[in-house]
Design an enzyme around this catalytic site. Structure first.
Site, PDB file in Angstrom:
ATOM      1  N   SER A  61       0.838  -1.201   0.000  1.00 16.27           N
ATOM      2  CA  SER A  61       0.000   0.000   0.000  1.00 16.27           C
ATOM      3  C   SER A  61       0.872   1.251   0.000  1.00 16.27           C
ATOM      4  O   SER A  61       2.098   1.182   0.135  1.00 16.27           O
ATOM      5  CB  SER A  61      -0.915   0.015   1.226  1.00 16.27           C
TER       6      SER A  61
ATOM      7  N   SER B  71       0.809   3.661   2.266  1.00 17.43           N
ATOM      8  CA  SER B  71       0.792   4.313   3.578  1.00 17.43           C
ATOM      9  C   SER B  71       2.155   4.834   4.020  1.00 17.43           C
ATOM     10  O   SER B  71       2.237   5.665   4.919  1.00 17.43           O
ATOM     11  CB  SER B  71       0.254   3.346   4.639  1.00 17.43           C
TER      12      SER B  71
ATOM     13  N   LYS C  55       5.256   0.491   9.434  1.00 22.31           N
ATOM     14  CA  LYS C  55       5.027   1.893   9.776  1.00 22.31           C
ATOM     15  C   LYS C  55       6.309   2.476  10.352  1.00 22.31           C
ATOM     16  O   LYS C  55       7.312   1.793  10.517  1.00 22.31           O
ATOM     17  CB  LYS C  55       3.886   2.045  10.794  1.00 22.31           C
TER      18      LYS C  55
ATOM     19  N   SER D 195      -3.089   6.657   5.938  1.00 27.11           N
ATOM     20  CA  SER D 195      -2.494   5.557   6.688  1.00 27.11           C
ATOM     21  C   SER D 195      -3.381   5.174   7.864  1.00 27.11           C
ATOM     22  O   SER D 195      -3.724   6.020   8.699  1.00 27.11           O
ATOM     23  CB  SER D 195      -1.104   5.963   7.204  1.00 27.11           C
TER      24      SER D 195
END
Length: 274
Positions: free
Chosen positions: A89, A91, A146, A233
């Site tokens: 993705s 994010s 992350k 996100s």
């Protein structure tokens, strides 16, 4: 359906190991005895496969145990040294793009038992600014990536798209404004250089209002993470803190970019992850 490759690899390791061990105990001594009773020239005439088939060793056993070494090497490297992942993705834009293949250092946060993810040898702890891979708290069969924002005991505030940690506003500098055509997220964004207590990295901010605001106190044994693509996100602002036992490692290198199956792989993003 969730695909837990780590669990499948662990099962493959134990199945092939069991086959290898069974062969070593039940059939290898018989083969050795038969070979010792044969004339040297007869032994020399037998290739490796022929020797393995002595003593009526089951073909299925030979087939399964033949994969043991390669499975063990892959399992060991992936579990304790470095694990590959693909970014699914946007994010973590602009740091990581969709289709980036990355390596995760599995030794940075302690050596852990595969599948169970329990620490057996402590090493170092996550630091603010690290790009971390972890088991998603709401579904541990999924891996998320992350940036580490809050450590245990930290007070995190995020209002008006500005990040504050323990009462200190994190410095940021506007670098550029990207139109829709230059942003994979398909919306205009501003690119900032953010300083997380000495760790500089780039982030995206959109021009629309973001409801993901609030104040959080990170409990002991947990961490607070956010994506670099701040307005696109789902992270600790949405689903909460990451338990320490969910940590898998620190992402440190991009080694390939392959966005679509029918496209050509490239090395345009290769390099260390900041």
């Amino acid at each position: 359906m969730d695909f837990d490759f780590e669990l499948i690899l662990a099962i493959a390791f134990f199945v092939t190991f069991a086959a290898w061990l069974y062969d070593r105990i039940a059939y290898a001594p018989k083969r050795k005895k038969i070979l010792s009773q044969m004339a040297p020239e007869a032994v020399a005439a037998l290739d490796k496969n022929a020797q393995l088939n002595l003593a009526d060793t089951p073909k299925w056993l030979l087939e399964v145990k033949s994969y043991f070494v390669i499975v063990a090497v892959i399992f060991g490297l992936r579990s304790f040294v470095a694990e590959p992942f693909q970014i699914p993705s946007g994010s973590m834009l602009p740091t990581l793009e969709i289709g980036d293949f990355i390596l995760v250092n599995k030794m940075d946060y302690g050596l852990r038992l595969p599948v169970l993810n329990k620490t057996i040898i402590p090493t170092t702890e996550p630091e603010r600014g690290d790009v971390v891979v972890f088991k998603y708290p709401e579904n541990p069969s999924l891996n998320y990536i992350k940036r580490m924002i809050g450590l245990p005991g930290d007070v995190i505030s995020y209002h008006n798209k500005r990040l504050m940690i323990n009462g200190k506003l994190m410095d940021e500098e506007l670098l550029a404004e990207l139109p829709v055509s230059l942003n994979p997220s398909r919306e205009p964004v501003a690119v900032y250089e953010e300083d997380l207590d000495g760790v500089s990295h780039q982030i995206y901010k959109s021009y629309r209002r973001n409801p993901l605001e609030g104040d959080w106190v990170v409990p002991e044994g947990h961490y607070f993470v956010m994506g670099d693509n701040r307005d696109n996100s789902a992270d600790s602002r949405v689903w909460g803190f990451v338990p320490e036992e969910n940590m898998k490692g620190r992402a440190f290198y991009v080694w390939l970019h392959w966005n679509e199956f029918f496209s050509l792989p490239s090395f345009k993003n290769n390099g260390l992850i900041e």
